[in-house]
Structures are given as C-alpha cells and as structure tokens.
Design an enzyme around this catalytic site. Structure first.
Site, PDB file in Angstrom:
ATOM      1  N   SER A  60      -9.784  13.204   3.080  1.00 13.27           N
ATOM      2  CA  SER A  60      -8.522  12.449   3.081  1.00 13.27           C
ATOM      3  C   SER A  60      -7.520  13.047   2.097  1.00 13.27           C
ATOM      4  O   SER A  60      -6.492  12.432   1.809  1.00 13.27           O
ATOM      5  CB  SER A  60      -8.775  10.975   2.754  1.00 13.27           C
ATOM      6  OG  SER A  60      -9.381  10.848   1.482  1.00 13.27           O
ATOM      7  N   ASN A  79     -15.713   3.242  -2.770  1.00 17.90           N
ATOM      8  CA  ASN A  79     -15.415   2.172  -1.810  1.00 17.90           C
ATOM      9  C   ASN A  79     -14.545   1.078  -2.417  1.00 17.90           C
ATOM     10  O   ASN A  79     -13.537   0.664  -1.833  1.00 17.90           O
ATOM     11  CB  ASN A  79     -16.714   1.559  -1.266  1.00 17.90           C
ATOM     12  CG  ASN A  79     -17.552   2.583  -0.517  1.00 17.90           C
ATOM     13  OD1 ASN A  79     -17.098   3.708  -0.300  1.00 17.90           O
ATOM     14  ND2 ASN A  79     -18.761   2.213  -0.148  1.00 17.90           N
ATOM     15  N   THR A 104      22.934 -14.414  27.888  1.00 15.52           N
ATOM     16  CA  THR A 104      21.535 -14.608  28.277  1.00 15.52           C
ATOM     17  C   THR A 104      21.350 -13.706  29.498  1.00 15.52           C
ATOM     18  O   THR A 104      22.301 -13.519  30.278  1.00 15.52           O
ATOM     19  CB  THR A 104      21.208 -16.067  28.655  1.00 15.52           C
ATOM     20  OG1 THR A 104      21.970 -16.424  29.803  1.00 15.52           O
ATOM     21  CG2 THR A 104      21.522 -17.049  27.516  1.00 15.52           C
ATOM     22  N   HIS A 105      20.191 -13.115  29.625  1.00 17.41           N
ATOM     23  CA  HIS A 105      19.940 -12.171  30.725  1.00 17.41           C
ATOM     24  C   HIS A 105      20.944 -11.012  30.716  1.00 17.41           C
ATOM     25  O   HIS A 105      21.219 -10.420  31.750  1.00 17.41           O
ATOM     26  CB  HIS A 105      19.974 -12.881  32.089  1.00 17.41           C
ATOM     27  CG  HIS A 105      19.115 -14.108  32.132  1.00 17.41           C
ATOM     28  ND1 HIS A 105      17.786 -14.095  32.477  1.00 17.41           N
ATOM     29  CD2 HIS A 105      19.404 -15.408  31.818  1.00 17.41           C
ATOM     30  CE1 HIS A 105      17.286 -15.327  32.396  1.00 17.41           C
ATOM     31  NE2 HIS A 105      18.253 -16.136  31.989  1.00 17.41           N
ATOM     32  N   SER A 125      28.028  15.313  20.102  1.00 19.22           N
ATOM     33  CA  SER A 125      27.209  16.086  21.040  1.00 19.22           C
ATOM     34  C   SER A 125      27.513  17.556  20.847  1.00 19.22           C
ATOM     35  O   SER A 125      28.617  17.920  20.435  1.00 19.22           O
ATOM     36  CB  SER A 125      27.554  15.648  22.459  1.00 19.22           C
ATOM     37  OG  SER A 125      27.391  16.701  23.364  1.00 19.22           O
ATOM     38  N   LYS A 140      31.924  12.795  22.252  1.00 19.57           N
ATOM     39  CA  LYS A 140      30.820  11.849  22.058  1.00 19.57           C
ATOM     40  C   LYS A 140      30.711  11.305  20.641  1.00 19.57           C
ATOM     41  O   LYS A 140      30.910  12.022  19.665  1.00 19.57           O
ATOM     42  CB  LYS A 140      29.479  12.502  22.413  1.00 19.57           C
ATOM     43  CG  LYS A 140      29.213  12.733  23.868  1.00 19.57           C
ATOM     44  CD  LYS A 140      29.257  11.485  24.739  1.00 19.57           C
ATOM     45  CE  LYS A 140      28.109  10.523  24.514  1.00 19.57           C
ATOM     46  NZ  LYS A 140      26.863  11.012  25.067  1.00 19.57           N
ATOM     47  N   ASN A 158      27.627   9.154  19.290  1.00 18.94           N
ATOM     48  CA  ASN A 158      26.352   8.524  19.637  1.00 18.94           C
ATOM     49  C   ASN A 158      25.804   7.719  18.456  1.00 18.94           C
ATOM     50  O   ASN A 158      25.824   8.203  17.322  1.00 18.94           O
ATOM     51  CB  ASN A 158      25.337   9.588  20.050  1.00 18.94           C
ATOM     52  CG  ASN A 158      25.800  10.376  21.276  1.00 18.94           C
ATOM     53  OD1 ASN A 158      26.477   9.841  22.148  1.00 18.94           O
ATOM     54  ND2 ASN A 158      25.447  11.647  21.318  1.00 18.94           N
ATOM     55  N   GLU A 187      19.523   4.345  17.402  1.00 13.95           N
ATOM     56  CA  GLU A 187      18.524   4.795  18.384  1.00 13.95           C
ATOM     57  C   GLU A 187      17.185   5.066  17.705  1.00 13.95           C
ATOM     58  O   GLU A 187      16.129   4.686  18.209  1.00 13.95           O
ATOM     59  CB  GLU A 187      19.010   6.064  19.106  1.00 13.95           C
ATOM     60  CG  GLU A 187      20.172   5.801  20.057  1.00 13.95           C
ATOM     61  CD  GLU A 187      20.783   7.096  20.606  1.00 13.95           C
ATOM     62  OE1 GLU A 187      20.053   8.061  20.853  1.00 13.95           O
ATOM     63  OE2 GLU A 187      22.012   7.128  20.769  1.00 13.95           O
ATOM     64  N   TYR A 194     -18.780  -0.475   4.255  1.00 18.64           N
ATOM     65  CA  TYR A 194     -17.884   0.674   4.335  1.00 18.64           C
ATOM     66  C   TYR A 194     -18.350   1.685   5.386  1.00 18.64           C
ATOM     67  O   TYR A 194     -19.532   1.988   5.498  1.00 18.64           O
ATOM     68  CB  TYR A 194     -17.776   1.380   2.965  1.00 18.64           C
ATOM     69  CG  TYR A 194     -16.723   2.475   3.001  1.00 18.64           C
ATOM     70  CD1 TYR A 194     -15.401   2.207   2.673  1.00 18.64           C
ATOM     71  CD2 TYR A 194     -17.051   3.760   3.422  1.00 18.64           C
ATOM     72  CE1 TYR A 194     -14.432   3.199   2.760  1.00 18.64           C
ATOM     73  CE2 TYR A 194     -16.084   4.758   3.511  1.00 18.64           C
ATOM     74  CZ  TYR A 194     -14.778   4.467   3.185  1.00 18.64           C
ATOM     75  OH  TYR A 194     -13.822   5.430   3.277  1.00 18.64           O
ATOM     76  N   GLN A 238     -11.076   5.069   6.366  1.00 22.12           N
ATOM     77  CA  GLN A 238     -10.142   6.054   5.833  1.00 22.12           C
ATOM     78  C   GLN A 238      -9.031   6.374   6.843  1.00 22.12           C
ATOM     79  O   GLN A 238      -7.906   6.664   6.464  1.00 22.12           O
ATOM     80  CB  GLN A 238     -10.940   7.327   5.495  1.00 22.12           C
ATOM     81  CG  GLN A 238     -10.123   8.507   5.062  1.00 22.12           C
ATOM     82  CD  GLN A 238     -11.022   9.683   4.670  1.00 22.12           C
ATOM     83  OE1 GLN A 238     -11.715   9.614   3.669  1.00 22.12           O
ATOM     84  NE2 GLN A 238     -11.017  10.738   5.461  1.00 22.12           N
TER      85      GLN A 238
END
Ligand code: ARG
Length: 494
Positions: free
Chosen positions: A21, A104, A149-150, A271, A277, A279, A284, A311, A316
């Site tokens: 690890s 542990n 709504t919707h 863009s 553009k 964006n 996003e 354990y 891990q």
C-alpha cells in the site's frame, strides 16, 4: 536486520508490488507517526518499556519524515517506518515500537485520524457553497423564475425559493457529516491484531493523545470495521448527488435555450474550433464527479461484502477509494461555490419566462374553488379546458379565460364570468406568489426571514467546525509536547 524475520523467504517483486500500500500510504503517513508516538508514550507511562529506550524511539519518531520517497519497496509505511527505526537505532531499542500494537489497529486508527480531517474539510466547503447560495438569494432572491417539474414549466417561484431548496439539501449533508464525525472519532488503538493485548497500554490515554473522543469498544471490531469508510463514502455520495443536480441546473440555465444565467468566465472554457463557445466545464466535471464518488462507494461495499472477521488485506483496498471520493466531492463543492457566487441571473429573460405561459393556472382553479363553490377537481377541469383552447388557438390564457370561462364553467354546472382585470390579477405571477400561505412556500414576503434562519445555520456550522478543529489542534499540541519531552531525555552519546 529485516523486521520481517526469518519465518518466510522474500516475496517476489511482483507479489510485493501487488500487495503493497506504499503508493497510497502517503495520505496517512503523518498519522502513522503520531500513532507510534502515542503508543510509545503509553508503553513508557505503563512501565512496559524502559524510559531510556522509549526516549530514543521517541526521538526517532519526532524526527521521522512522512514523505515517502518514490521507489521504496515495502509492504507499507508502517513496516517501512519500523524498519528505518531498526536500521537506525538497532533492534534492541526500536524493536519495542510495535510491542502491544499491530498494523491492524494502527492503520484503522490512522485512517480515522485522516478521515476526521477530510470530513471537516468537506463540511466546511459545503458551508461555503451554502453561503454562496445565500449570497445570491440576498442579491437576487426576489427575482421570479420559472419553477419546473418534469423539466416543464410548472409554477413561478422566487429565485430565493429555488436557492433555498439547494441550501436545505446541503444542510442535511452538513448535518450528516457532523454526525458521521462523531462515529469516526473513536480510537481503535489497543485492539492490537484484534484480541487486545497483555501489554498494559492505557487505551484511553492513547485515544486522548490522538484527539479521539472515545474508544471503539471491541478490539476485533476496532481492527476490522470499515463501516466508517462506507458511511463517509455514503455521505460523500449523497453530497455529490446534491451537487450534481445543482451543477446540471447551472449548465441548463446558462445554455442559450434557457438563457437564465450568465456564468463567470473563470469557470468556463471555450472551444478549440468554435470561437463563440462558452462551456460550463467546471459544472460538467462536478456533475461527472458524482459518478466517480458513487463508484468509490460501490467499490468499498463490494470489497467488504461477506469479508470474514477480522483483518484481511482486502481492507487495504478500500482506503484509496475513500480518499479519492472525499477529495473529488470536496473539490466539486468548492468550485461550485465559486461558480454560484460569481453567476448573474439574466433578469429580462427570467421575467419574460414567467409571464403569460399559463404557469399560474392553478391560481385560477383555486379562485373558482374559493369564490364559486367548485370542488378542486371540477375547477381543475374547467381551467384545463381553457388551457387547451389557449394551446389550440395560440391565444393567451387570460384572453381565453375572459371570453370562454362562462361557457366552459357552465358545462360543469356553474356559470362563472370574470372580467379581464380580475383574471389578469389572478394569473399575474407576483400576485400569485403573494398569496402563497404555507410555511416554506415561495411567497416573496418570506425571503428575509428564511434567509436569516439559513444564515444562522451557516454560522452554527462554522462554529462547530472550528470547535472540532481547535480540539484536534490542541490534542496534536499535547502529543507533540509529550513526545518532545520524552525525546529530550536522550543523553548525548546515548
Ligand atoms: N497496509 C495495510 C492496510 O492499509 C496495513 C495493515 C496491514 N496488516 C497486515 N496484517 N498485513 O490495511
């Protein structure tokens, strides 16, 4: 001397790389050192380790680096740290570091220590996003916006009403994080491998030095439980989902189809081919992170499912998912806070969007119930018929209502005629909202009070976070003082 002893021959390089690890332990290295300090302090205090030996170990620990240089081959940082101590101090001295503890309980403790910081950071950034929402509500809260709504226009609301909806979901996220914090902040140290130990380490003393508010009661549970990781991932996922819904609305509302919001350039990208553009890339990514965070939760659940006690190295594999999710959700929240604070509503677009689109039609139906004795279902049907005529003919609802209400209502047993001014007043979005009477509704008169209550929520979050942070800093200080005190007892030439 190799601290793995002679029981086994060396693992293959590939097996070591597969099971190590090290690559992820940087996140908990500082905490692993602290756990070693607290444990050594407890050993010396109990008389289990000679004070001079303890002092030398402590001196090593106070100077130990939590940086993991690339390319170090070891099972994990726990082993690496002990090996370094043995190489430096000799096994007669450093060989006491792991007396009465195990990797542990040590790793479970270190994870909880790092996790409580991450939870506080996450809760703090949620509070900043909430403050940004309130900032918008204060500046632009009275602007009327379409409520959906919707994804169809449903009823007008105040911008504040919409912002408060997001705020309240985030408030529950904060509350969940703080409740989670209490469960994270329990010390597994003293569990050793899982049975506890005959070595007289005072678990409560160790927990106190490490800033925990209590103990994980059962030693086997202490070494094996990762439900706090799952709970944190769940909290992170719920927050990420909430944030993704806000992100999605920022994307939609800033599109030319909606045109309700102008985003600050700082959170947008252009863009490489289309010069026009703008964006909403930050939103996003915030939307996408919800997927990654959920992936982390699912991965952790799948790893833990049916895992026998106590354990197993499977545990891990949970940890990196935890850190990635906590970091992802925290960044998403933080960036959305900036995006929300810097966005400006396009008021002309919004005010034309709430006018004359029939979205106050229920107001007319309620009027027919209240003033003219229709049942709501009858009134709904009358207004529905008027809306249908308006849609078929393209004439605005208020015009159709003025000319056709009498005929249509007669068809439902009561002939009601209203003049144009009355109808316009009923359908006007501002007057429609002014009539909203329920607590938590979109009546603009409620904004100031609702804003005030939420500002108090943010203030109370901030103060509980600083209380917890102060408690952690104080315990860190206490641990450092204890460790340095003992380390200073090392005589020169010793
Ligand atoms: N690297 C391990 C982890 O992160 C530490 C505990 C290892 N314990 C063991 N018995 N191999 O979970």
């Amino acid at each position: 001397m190799d601290i793995r002893g002679t029981r086994l021959r060396k693992p293959s390089d590939e097996a070591l790389a597969f099971t190590s690890s090290m690559a992820d332990d940087g996140r908990i290295a500082r905490q692993v050192i602290s756990v070693n300090m607290a444990h050594m302090a407890a050993l010396v205090r109990a008389g289990e380790v000679d004070r001079r030996v303890g002092a030398k170990c402590m001196k090593f620990l106070t100077g130990a680096s939590s940086e993991i240089p690339p390319g170090v081959k070891s099972e994990d940082f726990h082993q690496q740290l002990e090996q370094e101590a043995v190489d430096l101090l000799g096994v007669e001295t450093a060989g006491f570091l792991n007396y009465g503890k195990s990797r542990n309980d040590q790793v479970a403790t270190a994870i909880r220590m790092e996790l409580r910081e991450s939870v506080l950071v996450l809760a703090g950034s949620i509070a900043e996003l909430q403050a940004a929402l309130l900032g918008q509500a204060k500046k632009n809260g009275a602007v009327l916006v379409p409520g959906y709504t919707h994804l169809q226009r449903a009823q007008p609301v105040t911008f504040a009403h919409h912002l408060f909806a997001h705020f309240d979901a985030l408030q529950r996220d904060v509350e969940r994080a703080l409740e989670l914090y209490a469960r994270v902040n329990q010390s597994p140290m003293g569990s050793a491998a899982m049975a506890g130990t005959s070595v007289k380490v005072d678990r409560r003393y160790v927990a106190g030095l490490l800033g925990f508010s209590g103990l994980v009661r059962n030693a086997m549970d202490g070494a094996s439980a990762r439900d706090v990781a799952v709970e944190s991932l769940s909290c992170a996922t719920i927050t990420a989902l909430d944030v993704s819904r806000l992100a999605e609305e920022l994307i939609l509302w800033s599109s030319s189809e909606f045109g309700y919001l102008e985003l600050a350039d700082a959170y947008a990208a252009s863009s490489s081919i289309m010069p026009q553009k703008k964006n909403a890339v930050v939103a996003e990514m915030a939307r996408a992170k919800a997927g990654s965070v959920l992936g982390g939760l699912v991965a952790a659940c799948a790893i833990l499912k049916a895992l026998p006690y106590s354990y197993n190295l499977d545990l891990q594999e949970v940890t990196p998912h935890l850190w990635r999710a906590m970091d992802d959700v925290t960044s998403a929240v933080r960036l959305l806070a900036g995006m929300v604070a810097s966005a400006s509503p396009r008021k002309e677009r919004l005010s034309s969007a709430v006018q004359g689109d029939g979205s106050t039609a229920v107001g007319l139906a309620n009027h027919l119930v209240r003033e003219h004795g229709f049942s709501f279902r009858q009134a709904h049907a009358v207004v529905g018929e008027l809306v249908r005529i308006s849609a078929d003919t393209g004439a605005p609802l208020q015009e159709v209502a003025a000319s056709k209400l009498a005929n249509v209502s007669a068809g439902f047993g009561k002939r009601v005629a209203l003049d144009r001014r009355t109808i316009e007043a009923i359908l006007d979005p501002a007057r429609f909202l002014a009539k909203v009477a329920t607590e938590g509704g979109a009546n603009p008169r409620l904004i100031a009070k609702e804003l005030d209550a939420r500002q108090r929520d943010v203030a109370s979050t901030r103060s509980s976070l600083s209380e917890r942070k102060a408690a952690l800093r104080a315990s860190e200080q206490k641990l450092r003082t204890t460790a340095m005190g003992l380390a200073r007892e090392v005589k020169s030439g010793d």
